[in-house]
Design a protein around this motif. Structure first.
Motif, PDB file in Angstrom:
ATOM      1  N   ARG A 170      22.526 -10.431  12.669  1.00 29.74           N
ATOM      2  CA  ARG A 170      23.718 -10.604  11.838  1.00 29.74           C
ATOM      3  C   ARG A 170      24.022  -9.324  11.077  1.00 29.74           C
ATOM      4  O   ARG A 170      23.102  -8.609  10.667  1.00 29.74           O
ATOM      5  CB  ARG A 170      23.534 -11.755  10.836  1.00 29.74           C
ATOM      6  N   LEU A 171      25.293  -9.067  10.895  1.00 31.04           N
ATOM      7  CA  LEU A 171      25.753  -8.036   9.977  1.00 31.04           C
ATOM      8  C   LEU A 171      26.301  -8.726   8.733  1.00 31.04           C
ATOM      9  O   LEU A 171      26.660  -9.906   8.781  1.00 31.04           O
ATOM     10  CB  LEU A 171      26.845  -7.186  10.620  1.00 31.04           C
ATOM     11  N   VAL A 197      39.946  -3.373   1.580  1.00 33.58           N
ATOM     12  CA  VAL A 197      38.854  -2.412   1.467  1.00 33.58           C
ATOM     13  C   VAL A 197      37.539  -3.170   1.521  1.00 33.58           C
ATOM     14  O   VAL A 197      37.383  -4.206   0.858  1.00 33.58           O
ATOM     15  CB  VAL A 197      38.956  -1.614   0.151  1.00 33.58           C
ATOM     16  N   GLY A 198      36.589  -2.671   2.318  1.00 30.70           N
ATOM     17  CA  GLY A 198      35.331  -3.394   2.419  1.00 30.70           C
ATOM     18  C   GLY A 198      34.212  -2.537   2.960  1.00 30.70           C
ATOM     19  O   GLY A 198      34.398  -1.361   3.294  1.00 30.70           O
ATOM     20  N   VAL A 199      33.037  -3.139   3.022  1.00 29.05           N
ATOM     21  CA  VAL A 199      31.864  -2.500   3.610  1.00 29.05           C
ATOM     22  C   VAL A 199      31.217  -3.475   4.585  1.00 29.05           C
ATOM     23  O   VAL A 199      31.266  -4.695   4.407  1.00 29.05           O
ATOM     24  CB  VAL A 199      30.831  -2.057   2.550  1.00 29.05           C
ATOM     25  N   CYS A 200      30.611  -2.910   5.620  1.00 26.83           N
ATOM     26  CA  CYS A 200      29.844  -3.679   6.589  1.00 26.83           C
ATOM     27  C   CYS A 200      28.501  -2.986   6.747  1.00 26.83           C
ATOM     28  O   CYS A 200      28.448  -1.776   6.986  1.00 26.83           O
ATOM     29  CB  CYS A 200      30.570  -3.756   7.934  1.00 26.83           C
ATOM     30  N   VAL A 201      27.415  -3.741   6.598  1.00 25.19           N
ATOM     31  CA  VAL A 201      26.085  -3.150   6.619  1.00 25.19           C
ATOM     32  C   VAL A 201      25.175  -3.930   7.564  1.00 25.19           C
ATOM     33  O   VAL A 201      25.406  -5.100   7.863  1.00 25.19           O
ATOM     34  CB  VAL A 201      25.451  -3.108   5.209  1.00 25.19           C
ATOM     35  N   VAL A 202      24.130  -3.259   8.006  1.00 25.71           N
ATOM     36  CA  VAL A 202      23.149  -3.884   8.886  1.00 25.71           C
ATOM     37  C   VAL A 202      22.188  -4.737   8.079  1.00 25.71           C
ATOM     38  O   VAL A 202      21.834  -5.851   8.460  1.00 25.71           O
ATOM     39  CB  VAL A 202      22.391  -2.809   9.685  1.00 25.71           C
ATOM     40  N   ARG A 203      21.754  -4.220   6.940  1.00 24.42           N
ATOM     41  CA  ARG A 203      20.815  -4.959   6.103  1.00 24.42           C
ATOM     42  C   ARG A 203      21.558  -5.922   5.193  1.00 24.42           C
ATOM     43  O   ARG A 203      22.663  -5.642   4.738  1.00 24.42           O
ATOM     44  CB  ARG A 203      19.983  -3.995   5.261  1.00 24.42           C
ATOM     45  N   ARG A 204      20.933  -7.051   4.891  1.00 18.50           N
ATOM     46  CA  ARG A 204      21.549  -8.045   4.016  1.00 18.50           C
ATOM     47  C   ARG A 204      21.338  -7.666   2.551  1.00 18.50           C
ATOM     48  O   ARG A 204      20.676  -8.360   1.784  1.00 18.50           O
ATOM     49  CB  ARG A 204      20.968  -9.433   4.313  1.00 18.50           C
ATOM     50  N   ASP A 205      21.857  -6.526   2.158  1.00 20.73           N
ATOM     51  CA  ASP A 205      21.758  -6.089   0.773  1.00 20.73           C
ATOM     52  C   ASP A 205      22.897  -6.701  -0.035  1.00 20.73           C
ATOM     53  O   ASP A 205      23.673  -7.513   0.474  1.00 20.73           O
ATOM     54  CB  ASP A 205      21.817  -4.556   0.707  1.00 20.73           C
ATOM     55  N   LEU A 260      28.803  -2.499  16.704  1.00 18.70           N
ATOM     56  CA  LEU A 260      29.148  -1.198  16.142  1.00 18.70           C
ATOM     57  C   LEU A 260      30.258  -1.324  15.119  1.00 18.70           C
ATOM     58  O   LEU A 260      30.136  -0.865  13.983  1.00 18.70           O
ATOM     59  CB  LEU A 260      29.567  -0.236  17.256  1.00 18.70           C
ATOM     60  N   SER A 261      31.349  -1.951  15.485  1.00 16.03           N
ATOM     61  CA  SER A 261      32.512  -2.048  14.604  1.00 16.03           C
ATOM     62  C   SER A 261      32.566  -3.354  13.825  1.00 16.03           C
ATOM     63  O   SER A 261      33.324  -3.464  12.864  1.00 16.03           O
ATOM     64  CB  SER A 261      33.797  -1.920  15.428  1.00 16.03           C
ATOM     65  N   ALA A 262      31.784  -4.360  14.253  1.00 17.46           N
ATOM     66  CA  ALA A 262      31.820  -5.719  13.691  1.00 17.46           C
ATOM     67  C   ALA A 262      33.134  -6.423  14.014  1.00 17.46           C
ATOM     68  O   ALA A 262      33.417  -7.496  13.486  1.00 17.46           O
ATOM     69  CB  ALA A 262      31.567  -5.720  12.189  1.00 17.46           C
ATOM     70  N   GLU A 263      33.950  -5.827  14.876  1.00 12.61           N
ATOM     71  CA  GLU A 263      35.226  -6.439  15.260  1.00 12.61           C
ATOM     72  C   GLU A 263      34.962  -7.677  16.104  1.00 12.61           C
ATOM     73  O   GLU A 263      34.148  -7.653  17.026  1.00 12.61           O
ATOM     74  CB  GLU A 263      36.057  -5.426  16.041  1.00 12.61           C
TER      75      GLU A 263
END
Length: 372
Positions: free
Chosen positions: A166-167, A209-217, A276-279
């Motif tokens: 999951r992203l 505006v947003g962010v997408c991350v690999v870690r669940r921070d 990669l893009s979370a699209e």
């Protein structure tokens, strides 16, 4: 054919449109009251536009974004147009975008029931349904299209394994003091690495505006910090009045199973979003198209239709493997990529395409690596 669609997002509604036009009796069950707000970047990519064109769906008031800006951690950035022949991207809040598709499904003859929860789903197509009045009913269907999204729990009850990964993402809206650059912007900033931030204009002076991350921070804190401290954000979002309508979510990636007898998983339930893009919108629309094609070709033979659907969706697994490899390049080698792309327009287009278009083989990874 009697078809139940669980979930009114892009995959469910797109499948309902096509099946209703074919003469199937289609019912869409949506657990939220409609229309509903959805955590999303609001970007409708050229691949999504192509899928909508296949459905004959035109987005009202469509704004065109002919280019993408990609920024590296060092502050450099490049601009590139979409590949030759691709449509321009656009943006539309998911509340509005999904409603366009639902209305098209209803116009095609589908029945739409919002605030209606499917509490149980059996592999033979039998559903237990709780309506908005609280009444509980059981309905049998020839086919069930499971479009429950990232957080639904019905797939697990059917024996579907968990998603491969999951992203995490968080987004909001900002109003700026100046006109925004009419382009998709994706920035690989050190503060959110591995991951990226985005700026997608939804109006002349309003951006998603947003962010997408690999870690669940804590993605909310990461977005607030990026807006407040990143030089690119402070320049592009000059005079921003603060983040409004903040909302987070998860993007499931990969799934080993997509069919359980008469139940076909679509979209996020099938784990086809790009790592990669979370699209995920174009993939959602694509899985709907592939499921409808399998049902059309094999009619009431759901076993053969299911096998055909599973085979046709494997292309997304190939994309996911390549996207995961590309993500490593983007996360750790973004600055050299940006520097080269600024000098080589063809490579710039290649990098943009690698993020927003399907990756069918290793040529994407090795092509990028060779340029580096």
């Amino acid at each position: 054919m009697n078809v139940a669609v669980i979930g009114a997002g892009p995959s469910g509604s797109a499948a309902a449109i096509a099946l209703a036009r074919m003469g199937a009796a289609v019912t869409i069950y949506e657990r939220e009251r409609w229309p509903r707000v959805k955590a999303c970047g609001d970007g409708i990519t050229p691949t999504s536009i192509a899928e909508l064109d296949r459905l004959g769906i035109a987005l009202p008031g469509r704004r065109r974004f002919p280019a993408t800006v990609v920024g590296g951690p060092g502050g450099g950035a490049f601009r590139a147009p979409w590949p030759v022949g691709a449509a321009d991207g656009t943006t539309m809040p998911r509340r509005d975008f999904d409603d366009v598709l639902v209305r098209a499904a209803v116009a095609a003859g589908a029945t739409f029931l919002d605030a209606t929860t499917v509490t149980a789903c059996a592999a033979d197509g039998t559903l237990t349904i709780r309506s908005r009045s609280g009444a509980v009913d059981r309905q049998a269907h020839d086919v069930v299209l499971l479009a429950e999204g990232a957080t639904g729990g019905l797939a697990a009850t059917l024996g579907f394994p968990a998603h491969d990964g999951r992203l995490a993402a968080y987004r909001g809206y900002v109003d700026t003091a100046r006109d925004l650059d009419p382009a998709y912007q994706v920035h690989y900033a050190r503060a959110i690495n591995p991951g990226y931030a985005w700026i997608f204009p939804v109006d002349t002076r309003r951006a998603n505006v947003g962010v997408c991350v690999v870690r669940r921070d804590d993605v909310r804190a990461q977005l607030a910090r990026w807006i407040a401290t990143d030089p690119t954000a402070r320049t592009e979002l000059a005079g921003a009045t603060g983040l409004a309508e903040g909302k987070g979510g998860v993007i499931p990636i990969g799934r080993a199973q997509r069919v359980a007898r008469r139940v076909f998983a679509l979209g996020d339930a099938a784990g086809v979003a790009d790592p990669l893009s979370a699209e995920g919108i174009s993939q959602a629309l694509g899985t709907a198209r592939l499921a409808v094609a399998a049902l059309r070709d094999f009619g009431g033979d759901t076993a053969r239709a299911g096998a055909a659907y599973v085979a046709s969706v494997r292309g997304y697994d190939t994309n996911n493997r390549e996207a995961l490899r590309m993500r490593q390049l983007f996360a750790w080698l973004a600055d050299p990529m940006v520097a080269i792309a600024r000098r080589r327009p063809r490579f710039a287009r290649f990098v943009v395409a690698s993020g927003y278009f399907p990756k069918h083989d290793a040529s994407w990874f090795f092509g990028t690596f060779a340029n580096l």
